[in-house]
Scaffold this motif. Structure first.
Motif, short mmCIF file in Angstrom:
data_model
loop_
_atom_site.label_atom_id
_atom_site.label_comp_id
_atom_site.label_asym_id
_atom_site.label_seq_id
_atom_site.Cartn_x
_atom_site.Cartn_y
_atom_site.Cartn_z
N GLY A 1 41.25 7.98 4.94
CA GLY A 1 41.85 7.64 6.31
C GLY A 1 41.13 8.02 7.84
N VAL A 2 39.89 8.37 7.47
CA VAL A 2 38.94 8.91 8.65
C VAL A 2 38.37 7.52 9.17
N PRO A 3 38.80 7.36 10.44
CA PRO A 3 37.84 6.26 11.06
C PRO A 3 36.37 6.31 11.07
N ILE A 4 35.52 5.30 11.07
CA ILE A 4 34.37 5.51 10.91
C ILE A 4 33.65 4.53 12.00
N PHE A 5 32.72 4.81 13.09
CA PHE A 5 32.12 3.87 13.99
C PHE A 5 30.69 3.88 13.31
N LEU A 6 29.96 2.60 13.09
CA LEU A 6 28.81 2.59 12.68
C LEU A 6 28.10 1.92 13.75
N ILE A 7 27.10 2.48 14.32
CA ILE A 7 26.18 1.88 15.45
C ILE A 7 24.99 0.98 14.43
N GLY A 8 24.88 -0.22 14.99
CA GLY A 8 23.82 -1.08 14.25
C GLY A 8 23.02 -1.74 15.09
#
Ligand code: TYD
Ligand code: MG
Length: 452
Positions: free
Chosen positions: A205-212
C-alpha cells in the motif's frame, strides 16, 4: 556446466525473441536487439512474484476513508486526480535537467512537513548533493529520509522495514537487481526493477514514484511496457530556455488524464503558477499580424494561449511548413482548406506556426485559432486584441461544435477579453451572464468577414 538461458530483448519496446533479429516485428525499429539473461526464480525468494490473495466478493472489499494522500501542492494534486492514491505507482519522465528530482524532493518535503514519513531513494546523486539541493528548496525534516542505493534487493528491504508513507525512486534506470547479469539501465533490469517495485507497492500500500529518463525523441527510456505497468504516467516538460515547467498526466488510472500543472523554476525551487493564462499571455504583442488567442482545455482547466504565425512567399523549392506546439499535419490540412475554400494561395508560401510559451496544443478546438492566425499572417492584418476564437474546422470549411464552451468563455472573460468567435452549433442557453459578445459562425468565410 549449467547452460545460462538468454533471450533477446528489443531495447525500444521490450519485445522478446529467442534469436537475434535485425528489425523488431513489434515496433519496427532496426538494430535494437540485445541479449540478456532470463530471470531465474528460486525457492524461498522473500519477494516472490504474486499477491498470494484469494478471490473475494467485491462487496467484501473494504476501503480506507483516506485512500488519497494530499500533497498540498495544488498543481501536483490536481494532475494526480486529487492526491496520491495508496498503493499506486507513478512514473515521472522528463528531459535531463528539467527539474524532476527537484519536483519530487519538494513533494516529499511537503509531505514530511504534514507529518508523513517519506523516503527518497537516489541512485544518481550522493547524500551530500541531495542535501545541497534540499538546502536550496528549504527541505529540512526528520520525516524526510534520504537513501542512496542502487541495489533493488536492498531498496525493497528498506521499504518493507521503514514502511514509509511515500517512496520516490530517482531514477528507475539506475536500479540494479543482482538476479540479472545485465547492466543497470538495460531493458531487462528496468523491467525487473519496476515490476518488483510496483508489486511491492501494491502489496504494502506504499505509493511509489519512479523517475524515468527519456530518450532523445521524448519517450521514457526502457521498454514501452513500463508505461503499461504503472498506474499513472506524468511528463515533466518545459523549455530549458524558459523558467516555467508543465507537468502533464498522460495516463492515470485514478483520475483524469491530460491534466496539467504549471510551475516556475526559481532560485529556491519550483513555485506553483496559479494563473497560467496570465503567464502565457504576458508577453503578447499588441496589434501584430498573425497573433491570436485561443482558449484550450488542458484536462478540466481552460488555458488561454497565443498562436503566432508567419506566412511568407517561398523563394525556392517546396514551401516549408514548420510548426511548434501544434500538429504539423493539422496545419497542412487547414492550409489546404484555406487555399481551396477561401482562395488564399498558401500553396506557394512558407508557413511557420508557434504556440507562445512552449505549450503543446492537441485538441481540435484550436483549429479555428490556427486558421485565424494563418489568415492574419497571410494578409498582414492584425486581429483585434480583445477577441478569442475557438472551434473545429472540417475539410469543407465548415466550423464544427466543441465541448466545454462555457468554461472557455468564463476564462476569457476573467482575462479581460470582450469578443468570442465560436461555432454556431453550440447550444445557446448555457451562458447568459458573461458580458462577452458571442459571435457564432458556421464556416470560414464568415470567420474572415468577422475578423477583418
Ligand atoms: P534537477 O531536479 O536536477 O533535474 P532532473 O532531475 O530532471 O535532471 O534540476 C536541475 C536544474 O534545476 C538545474 O539546471 C538547476 C535548476 N534549479 C533551479 O533553478 N533552482 C533550484 O532551486 C534548483 C534546486 C534547481
Ligand atoms: Mg535528477
Amino acid at each position: 556446466m549449467r547452460k545460462i538461458k538468454t533471450v533477446f530483448f528489443c531495447q525500444n519496446c521490450g519485445y522478446q525473441s529467442p534469436k537475434w533479429l535485425g528489425r523488431c516485428p513489434a515496433c519496427g525499429e532496426w538494430n535494437q536487439f540485445a541479449e540478456e539473461e532470463m530471470r531465474k526464480v528460486d525457492e524461498g525468494d522473500p519477494f516472490q512474484i504474486g499477491f498470494n490473495e484469494s478471490p473475494m466478493p467485491i462487496e467484501a472489499i473494504e476501503l480506507d476513508d483516506n485512500e488519497r494522500i494530499k500533497i498540498g501542492i495544488a498543481e501536483m494534486d490536481r494532475v494526480l486526480g486529487g492526491g496520491i492514491v495508496k498503493g499506486s505507482s507513478v512514473l515521472v519522465g522528463g528531459d535531463p535537467g528539467i527539474g524532476k528530482s527537484t519536483l519530487l524532493l519538494q513533494v516529499l518535503q511537503n509531505l514530511a512537513h504534514a507529518g508523513h514519513t517519506v523516503l527518497y531513494i537516489s541512485g544518481e546523486e550522493s547524500a551530500r548533493q541531495i542535501k545541497l539541493r534540499g538546502n536550496r528548496i528549504g527541505a529540512s525534516s526528520n520525516n524526510l529520509m534520504i537513501y542512496v542505493e542502487i541495489s533493488l534487493e536492498a531498496i525493497m528491504h528498506q521499504i518493507e522495514y521503514l514502511k514509509p508513507d511515500v517512496v520516490v525512486v530517482d531514477s528507475i534506470q539506475t536500479i540494479y537487481s543482482s538476479k540479472l547479469s545485465s547492466a543497470p539501465g538495460s531493458v531487462g533490469q528496468v523491467r525487473e526493477s519496476s515490476e518488483r517495485l510496483i508489486l511491492l507497492s501494491k502489496k504494502t500500500g506504499v505509493p511509489i514514484f519512479l523517475i524515468g529518463h527519456v530518450t532523445k525523441d521524448g519517450a521514457i527510456a526502457g521498454p514501452k511496457v513500463l508505461e503499461h505497468m504503472v498506474d499513472a504516467v506524468l511528463y515533466f516538460q518545459g523549455d530549458s530556455g524558459h523558467t516555467f515547467r508543465i507537468i502533464r498526466g498522460v495516463k492515470n488510472r485514478y483520475g483524469p488524464t491530460n491534466e496539467i500543472g504549471v510551475f516556475e523554476m526559481r532560485d529556491h525551487g519550483l513555485f506553483e503558477v496559479t494563473n497560467p493564462s496570465a503567464l502565457f499571455l504576458s508577453e503578447r504583442p499588441k496589434g501584430a499580424a498573425g497573433s491570436v488567442v485561443v482558449p484550450s482545455m488542458e484536462g478540466t482547466r481552460p488555458i488561454l494561449v497565443e498562436i503566432q504565425s508567419l506566412v511568407s512567399e517561398t523563394n525556392f523549392g517546396v514551401p516549408r511548413r514548420t510548426t511548434i506546439g501544434v500538429d504539423h499535419n493539422r496545419v497542412s490540412l487547414l492550409a489546404a482548406v484555406l487555399d481551396k475554400i477561401c482562395g488564399l494561395h498558401l500553396v506557394n508560401h512558407d508557413i511557420f506556426i508557434n504556440v507562445a510559451g512552449g505549450v503543446r496544443l492537441n485538441e481540435p478546438a484550436v483549429d479555428l485559432g490556427i486558421v485565424s492566425s494563418l489568415v492574419s499572417g497571410f494578409l498582414g492584418r492584425p486581429i483585434d486584441a480583445g477577441t478569442i476564437v475557438c472551434g473545429e474546422v472540417g475539410l469543407t470549411g465548415e466550423v464544427r461544435g466543441i465541448g466545454h464552451i462555457e468554461t472557455r468563455i468564463k476564462e476569457a472573460a476573467k482575462m479581460g477579453f470582450n469578443r468570442c468567435i465560436l461555432p454556431r452549433i453550440v447550444s445557446s442557453d448555457v451562458f447568459s451572464e458573461t458580458d462577452i459578445s458571442l459571435i457564432r459562425i458556421s464556416n470560414l468565410k464568415e470567420l474572415i468577414d468577422e475578423l477583418f
